[in-house]
Motif scaffolding. Structure first.
Motif, mmCIF file in Angstrom:
data_model
loop_
_atom_site.group_PDB
_atom_site.id
_atom_site.type_symbol
_atom_site.label_atom_id
_atom_site.label_comp_id
_atom_site.label_asym_id
_atom_site.label_seq_id
_atom_site.Cartn_x
_atom_site.Cartn_y
_atom_site.Cartn_z
ATOM 1 N N LEU A 237 9.015 49.991 31.858
ATOM 2 C CA LEU A 237 8.704 49.094 30.445
ATOM 3 C C LEU A 237 8.616 47.623 30.659
ATOM 4 O O LEU A 237 7.732 47.101 30.167
ATOM 5 C CB LEU A 237 9.721 49.225 29.518
ATOM 6 N N LYS B 206 -4.111 64.740 27.079
ATOM 7 C CA LYS B 206 -3.980 63.487 27.889
ATOM 8 C C LYS B 206 -5.085 62.897 28.408
ATOM 9 O O LYS B 206 -5.654 61.523 28.515
ATOM 10 C CB LYS B 206 -2.811 63.414 28.838
ATOM 11 N N LYS C 293 8.019 52.815 24.580
ATOM 12 C CA LYS C 293 7.686 52.899 26.059
ATOM 13 C C LYS C 293 8.899 52.728 26.922
ATOM 14 O O LYS C 293 10.061 52.378 26.652
ATOM 15 C CB LYS C 293 6.686 52.084 26.405
ATOM 16 N N GLU D 10 5.072 46.971 32.233
ATOM 17 C CA GLU D 10 4.340 47.275 31.135
ATOM 18 C C GLU D 10 4.411 46.316 30.141
ATOM 19 O O GLU D 10 3.305 45.856 29.749
ATOM 20 C CB GLU D 10 4.665 48.618 30.760
ATOM 21 N N GLY E 140 0.191 54.587 28.389
ATOM 22 C CA GLY E 140 0.611 55.680 27.788
ATOM 23 C C GLY E 140 1.649 55.270 26.812
ATOM 24 O O GLY E 140 2.083 54.086 26.608
HETATM 25 C C1 5RP Z 1 6.605 54.531 31.446
HETATM 26 C C2 5RP Z 1 5.795 54.776 30.053
HETATM 27 C C3 5RP Z 1 5.067 55.976 29.863
HETATM 28 O O1 5RP Z 1 3.535 55.339 29.541
HETATM 29 C C4 5RP Z 1 5.455 56.828 28.862
HETATM 30 O O2 5RP Z 1 6.784 57.350 29.420
HETATM 31 C C5 5RP Z 1 4.482 57.984 28.595
HETATM 32 O O3 5RP Z 1 4.470 58.730 29.727
HETATM 33 P P1 5RP Z 1 3.627 60.043 29.829
HETATM 34 O O4 5RP Z 1 2.362 59.543 29.593
HETATM 35 O O5 5RP Z 1 4.017 60.599 31.118
HETATM 36 O O6 5RP Z 1 4.094 60.844 28.619
HETATM 37 O O7 5RP Z 1 6.430 54.056 29.190
HETATM 38 O O8 5RP Z 1 7.612 53.429 31.574
#
Ligand code: 5RP
Length: 237
Positions: free
Chosen positions: A108, A13, A102, A111, A90
Motif C-alpha cells: 500500500l 481480472k 488497498k 502503491e 488492483g
Molecule cells: C496490494 C494491493 C492489491 O492491489 C490488492 O490486494 C488486490 O489484489 P488482487 O488483485 O490480488 O485481488 O493493494 O497491496
C-alpha cells in the motif's frame, strides 16, 4: 473458492487488465500496481511493449519489479521520473465515488506514493471487489517496527473512539513470521466490518505516530474498470 470459480475470477481480472492496456499511449510513464489483477496488466502490457509500444514504468513492489522485468518493460525510478501519466492497480474493495481499500498484498505505501505521483489512477477489478460500503475487507495499516506495541494501542484506541468495535491483527506469513513490507515495515489489519466515513478514519489514522500509511485510497482513483460475467463496466469518479 471452487476451481471453476477461481478460473472465472482470473478470467475477469484478465479482462479488466486487457481493457486497461488500451489506456496506455506511446511515450507514457506508467505506474504498475501489485497483486494478482495487476500482474495480468503487467503481462499484457509486456506483450504490447514487445510489439513496439514505447513506455517507461515504475513498479509498486519488488514482486511487480520482477514481473515487469520478465515482461521486458523498461523501468525507471521516481527520482528520474517524478511525474507519471497513469497508474493501473488492483484493489481489495472499491465503492461508488471510487474510494478504495488497498494493501491486501502489503504494497500500500508504494502503491499510494506512485498513485499520488500519477495524473490518473485506474483500478482494475473483478466485480467481487465492487461494494456498497468499504470495510468488509480488513483495512491494512502499515507501521514502523519501533514502538509497535504503543502504536497498536493508539490505533485500537482511535478506532474505538470513532465507534468501531474491531481489533488490530498483526499480519503474519503462512509460516507464522511477522509480515514485513518492501519498506521494512509491519502491517496491522483492522477488522472494522463497515467504514461509513472513510475520510474521517483516514485522517485519524494518518495522525498516529508510528503509522506510515493506511490502505484507504480516498480521492485517488479516477477510473475503475470492473469486469463481470456481463462484460466490462467503466466507473468514473
Ligand atoms: C496490494 C494491493 C492489491 O492491489 C490488492 O490486494 C488486490 O489484489 P488482487 O488483485 O490480488 O485481488 O493493494 O497491496
Amino acid at each position: 473458492m471452487t476451481n471453476e470459480a477461481l478460473l472465472t475470477s482470473e478470467a475477469l481480472k484478465r479482462a479488466a487488465a486487457a481493457h486497461a492496456v488500451d489506456f496506455v499511449r506511446p511515450g507514457m510513464r506508467v505506474g504498475l500496481g501489485t497483486g494478482s489483477t495487476a500482474r495480468h496488466f503487467v503481462e499484457l502490457l509486456g506483450e504490447r511493449v514487445r510489439q513496439g509500444l514505447d513506455i517507461v514504468a515504475i513498479p509498486t513492489s519488488e514482486a511487480t519489479r520482477a514481473d515487469a522485468e520478465r515482461a521486458g518493460i523498461q523501468l525507471t525510478t521516481l527520482e528520474e521520473t517524478p511525474d507519471l501519466d497513469l497508474t493501473v492497480d488492483g484493489a481489495d474493495e472499491i465503492t461508488r465515488g471510487l474510494n478504495a481499500i488497498k494493501g491486501g498484498g502489503g504494497a500500500l505505501l508504494r502503491e499510494k506514493i506512485v498513485a499520488s505521483a500519477s495524473a490518473r489512477m485506474i483500478v482494475i477489478a473483478d466485480e467481487s471487489k465492487w461494494v456498497d460500503t468499504l470495510g468488509r475487507f480488513p483495512l491494512p495499516v502499515e507501521v514502523v517496527p519501533f514502538g509497535v506495541a504503543p502504536t497498536r494501542c493508539a490505533i485500537e484506541q482511535a478506532v474505538a473512539e470513532m465507534g468501531y468495535a474491531g481489533s488490530a491483527r498483526q499480519r503474519r506469513t503462512r509460516e507464522g513470521h511477522a509480515f514485513v513490507t518492501d519498506g521494512g515495515h509491519l502491517i496491522f489489519d483492522l477488522e472494522l466490518g463497515r467504514i461509513p466515513e472513510p475520510q474521517a478514519l483516514a485522517r485519524r489514522l494518518a495522525g498516529i505516530p508510528g503509522v506510515v500509511e493506511h490502505g484507504l485510497f480516498i480521492g485517488l482513483v479516477r477510473t475503475a474498470i470492473i469486469a463481470g460475467p456481463q462484460g466490462i463496466r467503466i466507473e468514473e469518479a
